[in-house]
Design a protein around this motif. Structure first.
Motif, PDB file in Angstrom:
ATOM      1  N   ALA A   1      10.620  10.241  -0.088  1.00  0.00           N
ATOM      2  CA  ALA A   1       9.957  11.302  -0.854  1.00  0.00           C
ATOM      3  C   ALA A   1       8.450  11.067  -0.904  1.00  0.00           C
ATOM      4  O   ALA A   1       7.664  12.007  -0.740  1.00  0.00           O
ATOM      5  N   ARG A   2       8.028   9.823  -1.125  1.00  0.00           N
ATOM      6  CA  ARG A   2       6.590   9.519  -1.167  1.00  0.00           C
ATOM      7  C   ARG A   2       5.960   9.706   0.209  1.00  0.00           C
ATOM      8  O   ARG A   2       4.882  10.276   0.330  1.00  0.00           O
ATOM      9  N   LEU A   3       6.624   9.223   1.247  1.00  0.00           N
ATOM     10  CA  LEU A   3       6.098   9.370   2.612  1.00  0.00           C
ATOM     11  C   LEU A   3       5.943  10.842   2.991  1.00  0.00           C
ATOM     12  O   LEU A   3       4.992  11.212   3.669  1.00  0.00           O
ATOM     13  N   ASP A   4       6.879  11.675   2.537  1.00  0.00           N
ATOM     14  CA  ASP A   4       6.826  13.101   2.871  1.00  0.00           C
ATOM     15  C   ASP A   4       5.620  13.802   2.271  1.00  0.00           C
ATOM     16  O   ASP A   4       5.112  14.765   2.845  1.00  0.00           O
ATOM     17  N   VAL A   5       5.149  13.349   1.106  1.00  0.00           N
ATOM     18  CA  VAL A   5       4.019  14.035   0.465  1.00  0.00           C
ATOM     19  C   VAL A   5       2.666  13.452   0.875  1.00  0.00           C
ATOM     20  O   VAL A   5       1.643  14.086   0.651  1.00  0.00           O
TER      21      VAL A   5
ATOM     22  N   ILE B   1      -2.140  -9.869   0.107  1.00  0.00           N
ATOM     23  CA  ILE B   1      -1.018  -9.707   1.023  1.00  0.00           C
ATOM     24  C   ILE B   1      -0.010  -8.802   0.340  1.00  0.00           C
ATOM     25  O   ILE B   1       0.506  -9.124  -0.734  1.00  0.00           O
ATOM     26  N   VAL B   2       0.232  -7.649   0.962  1.00  0.00           N
ATOM     27  CA  VAL B   2       1.188  -6.692   0.404  1.00  0.00           C
ATOM     28  C   VAL B   2       2.543  -6.920   1.064  1.00  0.00           C
ATOM     29  O   VAL B   2       2.628  -7.391   2.197  1.00  0.00           O
ATOM     30  N   ASP B   3       3.616  -6.584   0.354  1.00  0.00           N
ATOM     31  CA  ASP B   3       4.955  -6.822   0.891  1.00  0.00           C
ATOM     32  C   ASP B   3       5.197  -6.011   2.161  1.00  0.00           C
ATOM     33  O   ASP B   3       5.616  -6.548   3.180  1.00  0.00           O
ATOM     34  N   PHE B   4       4.947  -4.698   2.088  1.00  0.00           N
ATOM     35  CA  PHE B   4       5.149  -3.816   3.238  1.00  0.00           C
ATOM     36  C   PHE B   4       4.035  -2.793   3.265  1.00  0.00           C
ATOM     37  O   PHE B   4       3.511  -2.401   2.224  1.00  0.00           O
TER      38      PHE B   4
ATOM     39  N   LEU C   1       0.612   3.739   2.989  1.00  0.00           N
ATOM     40  CA  LEU C   1       1.477   3.443   1.848  1.00  0.00           C
ATOM     41  C   LEU C   1       1.790   1.955   1.778  1.00  0.00           C
ATOM     42  O   LEU C   1       2.289   1.366   2.732  1.00  0.00           O
ATOM     43  N   ILE C   2       1.489   1.386   0.626  1.00  0.00           N
ATOM     44  CA  ILE C   2       1.820  -0.006   0.314  1.00  0.00           C
ATOM     45  C   ILE C   2       3.112   0.004  -0.497  1.00  0.00           C
ATOM     46  O   ILE C   2       3.234   0.771  -1.452  1.00  0.00           O
ATOM     47  N   VAL C   3       4.053  -0.844  -0.105  1.00  0.00           N
ATOM     48  CA  VAL C   3       5.322  -0.959  -0.823  1.00  0.00           C
ATOM     49  C   VAL C   3       5.422  -2.380  -1.356  1.00  0.00           C
ATOM     50  O   VAL C   3       5.321  -3.343  -0.596  1.00  0.00           O
ATOM     51  N   GLU C   4       5.608  -2.507  -2.654  1.00  0.00           N
ATOM     52  CA  GLU C   4       5.737  -3.812  -3.290  1.00  0.00           C
ATOM     53  C   GLU C   4       7.114  -3.945  -3.928  1.00  0.00           C
ATOM     54  O   GLU C   4       7.621  -2.998  -4.536  1.00  0.00           O
TER      55      GLU C   4
ATOM     56  N   ALA D   1      -6.310   1.893  -4.063  1.00  0.00           N
ATOM     57  CA  ALA D   1      -6.464   3.348  -4.108  1.00  0.00           C
ATOM     58  C   ALA D   1      -7.885   3.760  -3.731  1.00  0.00           C
ATOM     59  O   ALA D   1      -8.075   4.767  -3.056  1.00  0.00           O
ATOM     60  N   THR D   2      -8.881   2.971  -4.154  1.00  0.00           N
ATOM     61  CA  THR D   2     -10.267   3.292  -3.777  1.00  0.00           C
ATOM     62  C   THR D   2     -10.477   3.144  -2.280  1.00  0.00           C
ATOM     63  O   THR D   2     -11.410   3.712  -1.736  1.00  0.00           O
ATOM     64  N   MET D   3      -9.598   2.407  -1.621  1.00  0.00           N
ATOM     65  CA  MET D   3      -9.664   2.236  -0.166  1.00  0.00           C
ATOM     66  C   MET D   3      -8.847   3.312   0.555  1.00  0.00           C
ATOM     67  O   MET D   3      -8.769   3.326   1.773  1.00  0.00           O
ATOM     68  N   GLY D   4      -8.217   4.198  -0.211  1.00  0.00           N
ATOM     69  CA  GLY D   4      -7.444   5.283   0.378  1.00  0.00           C
ATOM     70  C   GLY D   4      -5.966   4.990   0.546  1.00  0.00           C
ATOM     71  O   GLY D   4      -5.262   5.725   1.230  1.00  0.00           O
ATOM     72  N   PHE D   5      -5.479   3.922  -0.095  1.00  0.00           N
ATOM     73  CA  PHE D   5      -4.072   3.552   0.028  1.00  0.00           C
ATOM     74  C   PHE D   5      -3.314   3.933  -1.237  1.00  0.00           C
ATOM     75  O   PHE D   5      -3.841   3.893  -2.338  1.00  0.00           O
ATOM     76  N   SER D   6      -2.060   4.269  -1.052  1.00  0.00           N
ATOM     77  CA  SER D   6      -1.162   4.581  -2.155  1.00  0.00           C
ATOM     78  C   SER D   6      -0.167   3.427  -2.284  1.00  0.00           C
ATOM     79  O   SER D   6       0.232   2.842  -1.277  1.00  0.00           O
ATOM     80  N   THR D   7       0.226   3.100  -3.507  1.00  0.00           N
ATOM     81  CA  THR D   7       1.165   2.001  -3.729  1.00  0.00           C
ATOM     82  C   THR D   7       2.401   2.515  -4.460  1.00  0.00           C
ATOM     83  O   THR D   7       2.282   3.303  -5.397  1.00  0.00           O
TER      84      THR D   7
END
Length: 152
Positions: free
Chosen positions: A107-111, A48-51, A58-61, A80-86
């Motif tokens: 900034a992260r969302l923009d890239v 369970i990820v925070d956001f 994008l996962i936000v913890e 990350a192997t599933m294609g998600f960035s944290t």
């Protein structure tokens, strides 16, 4: 029947969010952050990820003092192997520098590339029909979630 139990846990976590998660959620909910939609306490691969921003993957913890950096790194690699960035922030960062946290998120969302184009996103009601297959990402790979953050 493990999946319903995980979802019950996610509901329980929503009711027991930390004050710092609540502070950040109040700035993410309702697509307030430059139109990006987020899900709160979202289940990804038995975690369970925070956001989570499904359009960008994008996962936000928000981490407290008790987080285990080694375990977090393993979990982040798996995602990350599933294609998600944290991206991770500490409670102190959210509490003392919320503007900086929001700027870093933007900034992260923009890239990050969009995971699908508007043309590829079917109507949300159609995506819940069992005969529909998984969404196809811009790169041609299957997407395990729909744009509204619902599991397939």
């Amino acid at each position: 029947m493990q999946e319903p139990r995980l979802l019950e846990n996610a509901r329980d976590l929503r009711n027991a969010s930390t004050p710092f998660e609540i502070i950040l959620w109040n700035h993410l909910k309702g697509a307030q952050l430059d139109g990006h939609k987020f899900r709160r306490q979202y289940v990804i691969d038995h975690a369970i990820v925070d956001f989570f921003c499904p359009a960008k993957g994008l996962i936000v913890e928000v981490d407290g003092d008790t987080h285990d950096a080694d375990k977090d790194a393993i979990r982040d690699k798996r995602h990350a192997t599933m294609g998600f960035s944290t991206i991770r922030f500490t409670n102190a960062e959210v509490g003392k520098n919320l503007d900086g946290v929001l700027e870093a998120l933007l900034a992260r969302l923009d890239v990050l590339p969009n995971r699908w184009s508007k043309e590829e996103v079917p109507h949300p009601a159609a995506s819940r029909h069992p005969s529909n297959g998984p969404f196809v990402l811009s790169g041609g790979q299957d997407c395990p979630i729909d744009p509204e953050g619902e599991g397939m």
